[in-house]
Design an enzyme around this catalytic site. Structure first.
Site, PDB file in Angstrom:
ATOM      1  N   GLU A 188       0.882  -1.161   0.000  1.00 18.19           N
ATOM      2  CA  GLU A 188       0.000   0.000   0.000  1.00 18.19           C
ATOM      3  C   GLU A 188       0.921   1.213   0.000  1.00 18.19           C
ATOM      4  OE1 GLU A 188      -1.405   3.153   1.877  1.00 18.19           O
ATOM      5  OE2 GLU A 188      -2.223   1.767   3.361  1.00 18.19           O
TER       6      GLU A 188
ATOM      7  N   CYS B  74      -3.125   7.327   5.431  1.00 14.91           N
ATOM      8  CA  CYS B  74      -3.085   6.966   4.015  1.00 14.91           C
ATOM      9  C   CYS B  74      -4.396   7.296   3.313  1.00 14.91           C
ATOM     10  CB  CYS B  74      -2.738   5.495   3.840  1.00 14.91           C
ATOM     11  SG  CYS B  74      -3.412   4.407   5.095  1.00 14.91           S
TER      12      CYS B  74
END
Length: 509
Positions: free
Chosen positions: A263, A300
């Site tokens: 990620e 994020c």
């Protein structure tokens, strides 16, 4: 409860010192010395994980569920000490660490229940048809099986939920895969105390000692040796695009390529539709500012970009966001390096053609203060610098002329973790037009909310097309995360006595 780190690695049940040490750089409180990892230590840990797999990979679902619950119990038993060392190292507030600890133990218990449910095995059975013409069919059974040792890289921004015992580790252990964690240098003490909790759970449940190891610190050769080790079968990673892409390439270049579940970054665009901004523009601007600045923007899923049709209603929203951000004080960032990168990213954005600075700041060292910029769609399109994530409380407003230009901007985005629609009922047709684009761009599409705050549950998807993640079919949050560390195996005409116990109990048609 006071925790004093001893600074050692945990290698297959043994606390092991290294030849050299590095010193932590906490936001406050005392610094501590930690052993530096080496490729030799990585090799010991991975070989122990492989040996453990022959036992752990064949434990029952109930045994693994008990192990995961025991890890959660041991973390909770150290709650106060974890919060203490975590806040020192990261500068995150106590409430954030307490919430993240609850999320971490919640993930472990969620996967324990998921194991007991058993649906993740996707068991199938096609019974034999010996009299079928022109050819008989054999008895065929299929189920998911663990892949082997998994490497996990700790994340800088989530010292608990995405690190030592975080989602990657929890889902890999649930699948039946031993784990070797490369601890993040930003919070080594936090990694150590969580490793102590896992170690205690291993001893309490009688699991093989090699089922978990923690290697601290080290240069790039440590991480590289971990992903290149021939016994590692998959990698879980949360971090920067540059670092993640380098490790992804190493995984692909191995003699036996392995999946890299990384990620890597996302700007999480928010599309503000006309009726919504007309009805509640000021409210949306203030809400966006709150989400943008939450946790110093170190999420994020931070919604870094808002796309809105130009006009007085948009101006109201933008001014409300600017005013709310202006009232936000300085916040300590996770590391000095992250703070420096944030300042550099803000300066780079300010220098781009057509970009107008609406709010600027001059933060202190290791501190973040908000920035807000505005740019037209014409100046946005084709300028890749503006598409890059700036990790921190920085917002960019893209103003578009109409719905057609908004759609054009939507199509220009790269892969994202999230995309948000701010809409009222009268915006339904405009939203319907955008939705096919957004669902191709993002792993999670929201309406009338903000993406910070990722629910840990069966349906959550935390992933998306590249560069949000390196595997668009995977998620690092939610029970579907277990699929990353499983593979289907078909058993043809095997005697019942040889079949896995989970397959013996099903029958086919």
């Amino acid at each position: 409860m006071t925790f004093e780190p001893h600074g050692k690695h945990l290698i297959a049940g043994t606390w092991t010192a290294g030849e050299t040490t590095f010193r932590s750089a906490p936001a406050h409180g005392p610094a501590h010395d930690f052993s530096v990892g080496t490729p030799a230590l990585v090799n010991q840990a991975v070989e122990a994980a492989e040996e453990a797999f022959w036992t752990y990979g064949y434990t029952t679902r109930a045994e693994r569920a008990a192990f995961l619950n025991a890890i959660a119990d041991q973390i909770e038993a150290r709650a106060e000490a974890i919060t203490d060392i975590g806040t020192q190292e990261t500068g995150l507030p106590e409430a954030r660490l307490q919430g993240e600890r609850g999320r971490t133990t919640g993930q472990l218990r969620m996967f324990a229940q998921h194991l007991l449910d058993g649906t993740y095995l996707d068991r199938r059975h096609d019974a034999a048809l010996p009299d079928r013409a022109p050819a008989p069919r054999p008895d065929l059974r299929m189920m998911q099986r663990p892949i082997g040792p998994v490497a996990v890289f700790g994340a800088s921004n989530f010292p608990l939920a995405f690190s030592t015992a975080g989602g990657d580790t929890a889902s890999a252990l649930a699948a039946g895969c031993p784990v070797v964690v490369k601890g993040h240098g930003a919070h080594p003490g936090t990694a150590e105390i969580i490793a102590e909790a896992i170690h205690a759970a291993i001893e309490a449940t009688g699991m093989p000692k090699g089922v978990f190891s923690l290697v601290q610190g080290g240069k790039r050769d440590v991480g590289q040796s971990l992903v290149k080790h021939p016994l590692i079968k998959a990698v879980g990673f949360t971090g920067s695009l540059g670092g993640g892409r380098a490790l992804f390439d190493l995984c692909a270049q191995r003699e036996e390529p392995i999946p890299f579940f990384g990620e890597l970054g996302s700007v999480n665009p928010m599309f503000v539709l006309p009726e919504a901004v007309k009805a509640r523009g000021a409210e949306l601007g203030k809400g966006w500012a709150g989400s943008l600045a939450m946790g110093a923007g170190q999420f994020c899923t931070n919604p870094g970009i808002a796309v809105v049709i130009e006009g007085p209603e948009a101006d109201t929203m933008i001014e409300a966001a600017r005013a709310a951000l202006a009232e936000t004080g300085g916040q300590v960032m996770l590391t000095e390096g992250i703070a420096e990168a944030y300042a550099k990213g803000a300066a780079q954005m300010a220098d781009q053609p057509g970009v107008t600075a609406l709010l600027t700041s001059d933060p202190a060292p290791r501190e973040a203060r908000p920035f807000l910029f505005q740019v037209s769609a014409d100046d946005w399109l084709g300028n890749h610098v503006l598409t890059e994530e700036v990790f921190g409380p920085l917002g960019l407003v893209i103003t578009v002329k109409d719905a057609d230009e908004m759609l054009k901007v939507a199509k220009s985005f790269e892969g994202q973790l999230t995309a948000t629609l701010q809409m009222d009922e009268a915006d339904t047709e405009a939203a319907r037009r955008l939705l096919p684009v957004l669902e191709r761009k993002a792993g999670r599409v929201l309406a009338n909310g903000f993406p910070t705050g990722v629910e840990v549950c069966d349906t959550m998807v935390h992933g998306g097309p590249y560069p949000a993640s390196t595997n668009f079919g995977a998620t690092s949050v939610g029970t579907m995360a277990i699929r990353r560390f499983l593979r289907p195996v078909c058993y043809q005409n095997l005697p019942a006595s040889l079949l896995p116990a989970d397959l013996q109990e099903i029958s086919g048609g």
